[in-house]
Write an enzyme that holds these catalytic residues in place. Structure first.
Site, PDB file in Angstrom:
ATOM      1  N   PRO A 153      -9.158 -20.453 -44.917  1.00  0.00           N
ATOM      2  CA  PRO A 153      -9.230 -18.849 -44.386  1.00  0.00           C
ATOM      3  C   PRO A 153      -8.557 -18.652 -43.365  1.00  0.00           C
ATOM      4  O   PRO A 153      -8.650 -19.377 -42.156  1.00  0.00           O
ATOM      5  CB  PRO A 153     -10.912 -19.043 -44.368  1.00  0.00           C
ATOM      6  CG  PRO A 153     -11.309 -20.023 -45.077  1.00  0.00           C
ATOM      7  CD  PRO A 153     -10.355 -21.271 -45.101  1.00  0.00           C
ATOM      8  N   ASN A 154      -7.893 -17.398 -43.138  1.00  0.00           N
ATOM      9  CA  ASN A 154      -7.332 -16.645 -42.009  1.00  0.00           C
ATOM     10  C   ASN A 154      -6.149 -17.467 -41.571  1.00  0.00           C
ATOM     11  O   ASN A 154      -5.540 -17.099 -40.382  1.00  0.00           O
ATOM     12  CB  ASN A 154      -8.318 -16.847 -40.936  1.00  0.00           C
ATOM     13  CG  ASN A 154      -9.652 -16.061 -41.257  1.00  0.00           C
ATOM     14  OD1 ASN A 154      -9.455 -14.957 -41.482  1.00  0.00           O
ATOM     15  ND2 ASN A 154     -10.703 -16.508 -40.898  1.00  0.00           N
ATOM     16  N   ARG A 214      -2.134 -13.761 -35.625  1.00  0.00           N
ATOM     17  CA  ARG A 214      -3.764 -14.333 -35.525  1.00  0.00           C
ATOM     18  C   ARG A 214      -3.757 -15.024 -34.013  1.00  0.00           C
ATOM     19  O   ARG A 214      -3.197 -16.126 -34.120  1.00  0.00           O
ATOM     20  CB  ARG A 214      -4.120 -15.201 -36.541  1.00  0.00           C
ATOM     21  CG  ARG A 214      -5.511 -15.743 -36.198  1.00  0.00           C
ATOM     22  CD  ARG A 214      -5.837 -16.619 -37.302  1.00  0.00           C
ATOM     23  NE  ARG A 214      -7.378 -17.190 -36.977  1.00  0.00           N
ATOM     24  CZ  ARG A 214      -7.797 -18.088 -37.570  1.00  0.00           C
ATOM     25  NH1 ARG A 214      -7.279 -19.034 -38.501  1.00  0.00           N
ATOM     26  NH2 ARG A 214      -9.233 -18.290 -37.194  1.00  0.00           N
ATOM     27  N   TYR A 271      -2.729 -19.951 -31.782  1.00  0.00           N
ATOM     28  CA  TYR A 271      -2.184 -20.492 -32.995  1.00  0.00           C
ATOM     29  C   TYR A 271      -0.722 -20.374 -33.316  1.00  0.00           C
ATOM     30  O   TYR A 271      -0.079 -20.875 -34.120  1.00  0.00           O
ATOM     31  CB  TYR A 271      -2.863 -19.893 -34.172  1.00  0.00           C
ATOM     32  CG  TYR A 271      -4.413 -19.935 -34.515  1.00  0.00           C
ATOM     33  CD1 TYR A 271      -4.799 -21.158 -34.526  1.00  0.00           C
ATOM     34  CD2 TYR A 271      -5.320 -18.769 -34.152  1.00  0.00           C
ATOM     35  CE1 TYR A 271      -6.352 -21.446 -34.611  1.00  0.00           C
ATOM     36  CE2 TYR A 271      -6.495 -19.285 -34.367  1.00  0.00           C
ATOM     37  CZ  TYR A 271      -7.175 -20.208 -34.474  1.00  0.00           C
ATOM     38  OH  TYR A 271      -8.493 -20.552 -34.586  1.00  0.00           O
ATOM     39  N   ASN A 310      -4.824 -27.785 -43.889  1.00  0.00           N
ATOM     40  CA  ASN A 310      -5.828 -27.027 -42.777  1.00  0.00           C
ATOM     41  C   ASN A 310      -6.765 -26.443 -43.471  1.00  0.00           C
ATOM     42  O   ASN A 310      -6.461 -25.354 -43.820  1.00  0.00           O
ATOM     43  CB  ASN A 310      -4.666 -26.209 -41.965  1.00  0.00           C
ATOM     44  CG  ASN A 310      -5.320 -25.835 -40.674  1.00  0.00           C
ATOM     45  OD1 ASN A 310      -6.799 -25.630 -40.521  1.00  0.00           O
ATOM     46  ND2 ASN A 310      -4.469 -25.192 -39.860  1.00  0.00           N
ATOM     47  N   ALA A 326     -11.859 -22.900 -40.745  1.00  0.00           N
ATOM     48  CA  ALA A 326     -13.196 -22.980 -40.516  1.00  0.00           C
ATOM     49  C   ALA A 326     -13.926 -23.869 -41.483  1.00  0.00           C
ATOM     50  O   ALA A 326     -15.160 -24.227 -41.345  1.00  0.00           O
ATOM     51  CB  ALA A 326     -13.767 -21.593 -40.082  1.00  0.00           C
ATOM     52  N   GLU A 367      -5.499 -33.935 -42.569  1.00  0.00           N
ATOM     53  CA  GLU A 367      -5.976 -32.865 -42.125  1.00  0.00           C
ATOM     54  C   GLU A 367      -5.095 -32.516 -40.947  1.00  0.00           C
ATOM     55  O   GLU A 367      -5.048 -33.284 -39.841  1.00  0.00           O
ATOM     56  CB  GLU A 367      -7.690 -32.931 -41.729  1.00  0.00           C
ATOM     57  CG  GLU A 367      -8.018 -31.769 -41.338  1.00  0.00           C
ATOM     58  CD  GLU A 367      -9.617 -31.875 -41.209  1.00  0.00           C
ATOM     59  OE1 GLU A 367     -10.145 -33.050 -41.392  1.00  0.00           O
ATOM     60  OE2 GLU A 367     -10.396 -31.119 -40.111  1.00  0.00           O
ATOM     61  N   HIS A 418      -4.623 -29.345 -37.837  1.00  0.00           N
ATOM     62  CA  HIS A 418      -5.551 -27.910 -37.040  1.00  0.00           C
ATOM     63  C   HIS A 418      -4.128 -27.724 -36.093  1.00  0.00           C
ATOM     64  O   HIS A 418      -3.729 -28.563 -35.233  1.00  0.00           O
ATOM     65  CB  HIS A 418      -6.658 -28.210 -36.587  1.00  0.00           C
ATOM     66  CG  HIS A 418      -7.656 -28.522 -37.744  1.00  0.00           C
ATOM     67  ND1 HIS A 418      -8.344 -27.496 -38.415  1.00  0.00           N
ATOM     68  CD2 HIS A 418      -8.109 -29.718 -38.091  1.00  0.00           C
ATOM     69  CE1 HIS A 418      -9.142 -28.029 -39.163  1.00  0.00           C
ATOM     70  NE2 HIS A 418      -9.133 -29.501 -38.953  1.00  0.00           N
ATOM     71  N   ARG A 463     -11.781 -26.232 -27.556  1.00  0.00           N
ATOM     72  CA  ARG A 463     -12.482 -24.887 -27.567  1.00  0.00           C
ATOM     73  C   ARG A 463     -14.090 -24.642 -27.747  1.00  0.00           C
ATOM     74  O   ARG A 463     -14.586 -25.492 -27.344  1.00  0.00           O
ATOM     75  CB  ARG A 463     -12.002 -24.166 -29.065  1.00  0.00           C
ATOM     76  CG  ARG A 463     -10.169 -24.286 -28.954  1.00  0.00           C
ATOM     77  CD  ARG A 463      -9.637 -23.956 -30.042  1.00  0.00           C
ATOM     78  NE  ARG A 463     -10.150 -22.525 -30.415  1.00  0.00           N
ATOM     79  CZ  ARG A 463      -9.616 -21.801 -31.685  1.00  0.00           C
ATOM     80  NH1 ARG A 463      -9.011 -22.599 -32.493  1.00  0.00           N
ATOM     81  NH2 ARG A 463     -10.320 -20.622 -31.696  1.00  0.00           N
TER      82      ARG A 463
HETATM   83  C1  DQA Z   1      -7.953 -23.942 -37.237  1.00  0.00           C
HETATM   84  C2  DQA Z   1      -9.019 -24.403 -36.210  1.00  0.00           C
HETATM   85  C3  DQA Z   1     -10.531 -23.746 -36.897  1.00  0.00           C
HETATM   86  O1  DQA Z   1     -11.448 -24.062 -35.862  1.00  0.00           O
HETATM   87  C4  DQA Z   1     -10.103 -22.342 -37.002  1.00  0.00           C
HETATM   88  O2  DQA Z   1     -11.382 -22.070 -37.680  1.00  0.00           O
HETATM   89  C5  DQA Z   1      -9.037 -22.035 -37.707  1.00  0.00           C
HETATM   90  C6  DQA Z   1      -7.800 -22.672 -37.491  1.00  0.00           C
HETATM   91  C7  DQA Z   1      -6.612 -24.527 -36.636  1.00  0.00           C
HETATM   92  O3  DQA Z   1      -5.623 -24.696 -37.301  1.00  0.00           O
HETATM   93  O4  DQA Z   1      -6.512 -24.566 -35.358  1.00  0.00           O
HETATM   94  O5  DQA Z   1      -9.044 -21.310 -38.808  1.00  0.00           O
HETATM   95  O6  DQA Z   1      -7.988 -24.850 -38.326  1.00  0.00           O
END
Ligand code: DQA
Length: 144
Positions: free
Chosen positions: A10-11, A18, A23, A73, A76, A97, A99, A106
């Protein structure tokens, strides 16, 4: 079997616009290219998927049992994506995984991953470079 799954949650489809201070300015397309370049010599093809819904993420994992490995990735979903965790528990190939941000630096609610214990490796905080390193690690692992 020469497909590497690059799965973003997501996102992450809006990377580039973003919160770039967190990021980075690279888009998901930039990251896809970077991973594809990294694995090109090995003859692997990158299958890139991004979903905002957990069900679609689950299905993408279920559909990827024939891949050589995965870079994921989960966004959340790292915090409470239990059905994604169940899907990954049944994923038979190595996966990493990734991020972009260092979640440890954070908000406290980001300080856990329910998925990480199932992964072959976890990379936090290296931005887009983390995806490249994950790809390299999976290629090297496959060559061993
Ligand atoms: C993330 C970190 C997560 O906490 C966040 O919800 C994201 C991006 C990252 O790539 O740093 O959507 O996965």
């Amino acid at each position: 079997m020469n497909e590497l799954l690059l799965l973003n949650g997501p996102n992450l489809g809006i990377l580039g616009r973003r919160e770039p201070e967190i990021y980075g300015s690279q888009t998901l397309a930039d990251i896809e290219r970077l991973v594809a370049d990294e694995v090109a010599d090995s003859g692997w093809k990158v299958v890139s998927r991004q979903y905002d819904g957990e069900g679609e993420m689950v299905r993408a994992v279920q559909d990827a049992y024939d891949t050589v490995g995965a870079i994921i990735n989960p966004g959340a979903l790292m915090i409470a994506g239990w059905s994604l965790r169940d899907a990954l528990a049944n994923y038979p190939r190595p996966w990493i995984e990734v991020h972009l941000s260092n979640v440890w630096a954070r908000e406290e609610f980001r300080h856990q991953s329910i998925l990480g214990a199932l992964a072959d490796g976890v990379i936090f905080g290296l931005g887009a470079e983390g995806y490249r390193l994950a790809a390299r690690a999976l290629v090297r692992r496959a060559a061993q």
